[in-house]
Design a protein around this motif. Structure first.
Motif, PDB file in Angstrom:
ATOM      1  N   GLY A  60     -72.883 -41.684  -3.847  1.00 14.63           N
ATOM      2  CA  GLY A  60     -73.269 -42.544  -2.745  1.00 14.63           C
ATOM      3  C   GLY A  60     -74.189 -43.655  -3.200  1.00 14.63           C
ATOM      4  N   ASN A  61     -74.808 -44.315  -2.244  1.00 17.91           N
ATOM      5  CA  ASN A  61     -75.605 -45.505  -2.502  1.00 17.91           C
ATOM      6  C   ASN A  61     -77.088 -45.268  -2.261  1.00 17.91           C
ATOM      7  N   GLU A  62     -77.912 -45.721  -3.197  1.00 17.49           N
ATOM      8  CA  GLU A  62     -79.378 -45.762  -3.050  1.00 17.49           C
ATOM      9  C   GLU A  62     -79.921 -44.466  -2.460  1.00 17.49           C
ATOM     10  N   ILE A  63     -79.553 -43.366  -3.080  1.00 15.55           N
ATOM     11  CA  ILE A  63     -80.020 -42.045  -2.637  1.00 15.55           C
ATOM     12  C   ILE A  63     -81.488 -41.911  -3.033  1.00 15.55           C
ATOM     13  N   TRP A  64     -82.327 -41.577  -2.066  1.00 19.29           N
ATOM     14  CA  TRP A  64     -83.763 -41.565  -2.349  1.00 19.29           C
ATOM     15  C   TRP A  64     -84.393 -40.166  -2.348  1.00 19.29           C
ATOM     16  N   GLY A  65     -83.621 -39.134  -2.041  1.00 19.73           N
ATOM     17  CA  GLY A  65     -84.191 -37.788  -2.025  1.00 19.73           C
ATOM     18  C   GLY A  65     -83.109 -36.733  -2.085  1.00 19.73           C
ATOM     19  N   GLY A  66     -83.532 -35.492  -2.276  1.00 26.79           N
ATOM     20  CA  GLY A  66     -82.587 -34.391  -2.367  1.00 26.79           C
ATOM     21  C   GLY A  66     -81.734 -34.446  -3.616  1.00 26.79           C
TER      22      GLY A  66
END
Length: 927
Positions: A414-420
């Motif tokens: 995905g795009n620009e994942i910021w956590g997890g």
């Protein structure tokens, strides 16, 4: 009537093997009963047993059929849907199952839909959550020969797909439609049938390993399998030698060695193979056919290879922008058209942002030679195990459906994942273990580039690297939002040159590095485009912006604004692409974008519009100078020179073609009138493919130039279409500015200024910025990033500076003020120091017909009339205002423009037509 129906069904039978007809399809396209169910009453009231009160055509959506709620909203955030619907909708159809479906395995296949449930008559068959792959339902037990009803409940409620604002259903792009698109049919096959067929090519060993799975309801032992393979290339089909196998288990990996020479698939050649696997046992007699290519897309150090040769990805971001339908195309012809347009601009790679297209996109990419990166529908922080499991199921279905296609080379979560990120890692490891054919990444620009790649990552997509990512040193593109980089990054803060590269980033990233979403340069719209929106999405956002421009008195300037901002944007894109190409060891870039993105506040950043049609701001030939398999490059330290210097450029060639190039390199430098200044050639050399290589050094004395000139360096490979061009400006050295007696130069609008004007003097005013700060905007060099409104809001929320939001200049290069300062009608590199030090003033309150001599184009949201250089007749005198302090800056280009302005002011050409009152001047220049 029954005989007619059976005839129609027979016509629709489709064979998956040239020798046999063991699988038959019943097409379900056409008119269906329909009802919306926003109150969720249908299950309890057993709507699957009732005649629904409306009808709808499938494949299609509620939008294409004008169903749902009438929407009158005129948001400027994105295109508008005249009809919207979110929630449950019911689709019901009567069918007659033919006799030869008896005792068959029967599947209902819906190529693409949303969360769905299926009933046959009164029996609930099951549900599917798949968004990006065909939904398949086993209906064998209930579909007996005769009359039946198929009922499908589709629920597009966003709460069922909490994946973020992803492009598989975002109103910013293809919309959150309800319906069924693509193919929809019943498939009947023997009860023992091939359920999965995956081909793993090995080009080094000239073989394929085929993973075959069989659903063996007949419990047949010693299954006999035959492989028939044919190759198609350049209109010629070749049949390979058949091979038979005997297998005892329902899963097997079978090897087929290609005895003939193999033909390799790539962006340059697209030979395609077709494998038909047939069960020869008489009780089954089943076949399945898949297409594949012999290719190896792999990693070599920091670069990708195709069939063991280094390649460079010249990528385009794809966001599912399809205004006529509001959903992604499902026909091969539509996708071929799209890819062929992109190929005309040198594109060899597509990155599908938070979505995966239907199979037609893969088939078309196989045929046209396009490398695809697909993504799971996710954008945000992955904190839920349930969502993680859903994404894993989605990914496995995508691999089963599409991974045979040679074009499917890269996979991102995905795009620009910021956590997890741990959950993301578990998902991607599961997919990688399931199928290792594509290359896998941990995401596209995770944590906006600051997150180090995980061990499983095979490539890195980012706008920066984690090491020194906070500074331009660690950036992988020239421009960012002000919220993400100081003053927007390299292009707005560094003196322009062609020596910028991303060597530091590549040297500090051990994986192939692909720069993320480069460009994002706004282009003002030509509102004639509004007439193109004849489908389900309406350009109410553009209509709002058009009215704002009309209110500002500049409605007639939209095409001029587009032409000027578009030309400047194309120049900036050229700089972006060439910076990546002249970075040794870089793997590629992904543009944002070749095409407009009419969502997220309306980001019109493409040289093509939302329909993939040219805005005519640059030709395909000019674009491909910087985006091609062979690119000629010139590295020099600056664009603006003096005639006491020697121009020096290092000439290079980035050869990512399929061949070694043995050639001379010609060069020629011409002035604006086409007169040759100098020309020559570099001796014939051999340039191996897959490398960035030195050609030679070009050194030229400029002392023969005694007036300001724009020169253009052209580099070419003789007798080919490969060329590139670079402008430079040469100015007389050590000019001493002499102020004419008839001109008053001042920084202050005061009584002395007024007195001089009243006495008939010519006044050149460089206003003190403190006096006009609230009536002006800050100077800005590149076109504004993405769109003004979205990043203004983001900057405010994170307490960062706000971009000035401008799109470059519009002027008339033949105006006599430029007699001694060569310029285009748009911004170019020689305007850097002029614009960066400027503060364009807002002239909204002046006569609507008045236009500045040099106007700074504002963004489409604000539409200020911004003056950089403008003039008035004031009483007996004449006033020229320059909003850049040329009198205090000492670059060759600022000095030259200053001198050109003064020469103009003492010439017979200086007769301002716009009269202004003294009181209006005081209002304009005093806070």
């Amino acid at each position: 009537m029954k005989n007619l129906y059976l005839l129609l069904v027979a016509i629709l039978f489709i064979s998956c093997s040239e020798k046999k007809t063991p699988r038959t399809l019943m097409d379900l396209q056409g008119q269906w009963q329909f009802a919306t169910d926003s109150s969720n009453l249908g299950v309890n009231e057993k709507w699957f047993l009732k005649t629904l009160n409306d009808s709808i055509n499938l494949p299609g959506t509620t939008d294409t059929n004008q169903k749902g709620f009438i929407n009158t909203d005129s948001t400027t955030l994105h295109l508008s849907r005249p009809y919207t619907y979110e929630g449950i909708a019911w689709y019901r159809k009567k069918i007659i199952v033919p006799e030869h479906f008896k005792n068959k395995h029967i599947e209902l296949v819906l190529e693409r839909s949303k969360f769905s449930k299926v009933w046959i008559d009164s029996t609930l068959i099951g549900s599917s959550k798949l968004l990006q792959s065909p939904q398949q339902f086993n209906v064998s037990k209930v579909l007996t020969p005769g009359e039946h009803f198929i009922t499908i409940q589709v629920d597009n409620s966003l709460k069922l797909t909490p994946y973020g604002n992803v492009h598989i259903y975002s109103d910013d792009t293809q919309t959150n439609w309800n319906g069924i698109i693509g193919k929809m049919y019943l498939e009947a096959s023997p009860k023992t049938f091939i359920s999965n067929l995956q081909v793993h090519p090995n080009i080094d060993k000239k073989k394929i390993d085929v993973s075959i799975e069989i659903e063996n309801a007949l419990n047949l032992s010693d299954l006999n399998i035959q492989f028939d393979i044919k190759k198609s290339h350049d209109g010629k089909t070749t049949q390979l030698t058949p091979k038979t196998f005997k297998i005892k288990d329902n899963k097997a990996i079978l090897e087929y060695v290609i005895k003939d020479s193999i033909s390799l698939w790539s962006e340059f050649e697209q030979p395609l193979y077709e494998l038909t696997a047939t069960i020869l046992n008489p009780e089954s007699n089943n076949a399945k056919t898949v297409s594949f290519g012999m290719r190896n897309f792999s990693v070599n150090g920091t670069q990708f290879t195709i069939n063991n040769t280094k390649t460079f990805l010249r990528g385009k971001h794809e966001a599912a922008v399809f205004p006529l339908t509001g959903y992604t195309p499902t026909s091969v012809e539509d996708w071929e058209r799209i890819y062929k347009i992109a190929k005309q601009y040198g594109i060899n790679h597509y990155r599908f942002h938070t979505y995966c297209p239907p199979e037609a996109a893969f088939i078309a990419a196989d045929k046209t030679g396009m490398y695809l990166q697909v993504e799971l529908p996710f954008w945000g922080g992955l904190e839920s195990d349930t969502i993680a499991n859903n994404l894993k199921e989605e990914g496995i279905a995508m691999l089963k459906a599409y991974a045979n296609h040679p074009s499917f080379v890269m996979f991102s979560p995905g795009n620009e994942i910021w956590g997890g990120h741990d959950k993301i890692e578990n998902v991607m490891l599961a997919l990688k273990n399931y199928d290792n054919r594509p290359l896998y990444a941990m995401g596209s620009n995770n944590n906006i580039g600051y997150l180090k790649p995980k061990a499983y990552s095979q490539f890195f997509v980012g706008a920066r690297i984690p090491t020194n990512g906070h500074s331009t040193k660690g950036h992988t593109r020239l421009t960012h939002a002000f919220a993400d980089a100081e003053q927007g990054g390299i292009l707005n803060t560094s003196t322009p040159s062609t020596q910028v590269n991303f060597d530091y980033a590549v040297n500090n990233m051990p994986l192939p590095l692909v720069s993320h979403e480069i460009g994002q340069y706004q282009i003002y719209p030509n509102y004639d485009e509004i007439d193109k929106y004849t489908g389900v999405l309406k350009p109410r956002n553009l209509q709002v912006f058009q009215k704002r421009l009309e209110k500002a008195g500049m409605k007639h300037l939209d095409s001029s604004f587009q032409k000027a901002s578009g030309a400047w944007s194309a120049i900036c894109y050229k700089a972006e692409m060439e910076a990546a190409l002249r970075t040794k060891g870089m793997a590629g870039f992904q543009l944002l974008d070749l095409q407009d993105f009419p969502g997220q506040g309306t980001a019109l950043v493409g040289v093509l519009d939302a329909f993939m049609e040219s805005k005519n701001v640059i030709t395909t030939e000019a674009w491909k100078q910087s985006c091609n398999d062979i690119t000629l490059l010139a590295e020099f330290s600056k664009y603006c020179w003096t005639n006491t210097e020697s121009f020096q450029a290092q000439i290079k060639i980035a050869n990512y073609s399929d061949a070694i190039v043995d050639t001379v390199i010609d060069w020629i430098i011409k002035d604006e009138n086409g007169n040759t200044f100098k020309q020559g050639s570099f001796d014939k050399q051999s340039f191996i493919n897959g490398e960035l290589l030195d050609v030679g050094t070009l050194t030229l004395k400029l002392d023969g130039i005694d007036t300001a000139k724009k020169l253009t360096l052209n580099i070419t490979i003789p007798n080919t279409s490969y060329s590139n061009s670079f402008p430079i400006w040469v100015y007389p050295s050590n000019q001493k500015i002499a102020i004419p007696e008839t001109v008053l130069v001042t920084n202050t609008f005061n009584s002395t200024t007024l007195s001089s004007l009243k006495n008939g003097k010519n006044v050149l005013l460089f206003p003190d910025f403190d006096s006009i700060e609230t009536k002006s905007v800050a100077g800005h060099f590149p076109p504004d990033f993405w769109n003004y409104g979205m990043f203004k809001s983001i900057s405010e929320s994170v307490k960062k500076p706000i971009s000035p939001g401008t799109l470059g200049i519009l002027t008339n290069p033949k105006h006599p003020i430029f007699n001694n300062f060569p310029t285009d009608y748009h911004t170019n590199w020689q305007w850097f120091s002029i614009l960066k030090e400027s503060r364009p003033i807002i002239l909204d309150e002046l006569n609507k017909a008045f236009l500045p001599t040099v106007q700074v184009i504002d963004n489409l949201e604000r539409n200020h009339k911004l003056g950089l250089i403008f003039e008035f007749n004031v009483g007996k005198g004449n006033l020229l205002v320059c909003m850049s302090p040329l009198n205090t800056t000492q670059t060759p280009e600022t000095v030259q423009l200053y001198q050109s302005i003064l020469n103009y002011m003492i010439s017979d050409n200086f007769h301002p037509k716009q009269a202004l009152k003294y009181s209006d001047l005081e209002t304009l220049f005093n806070n």
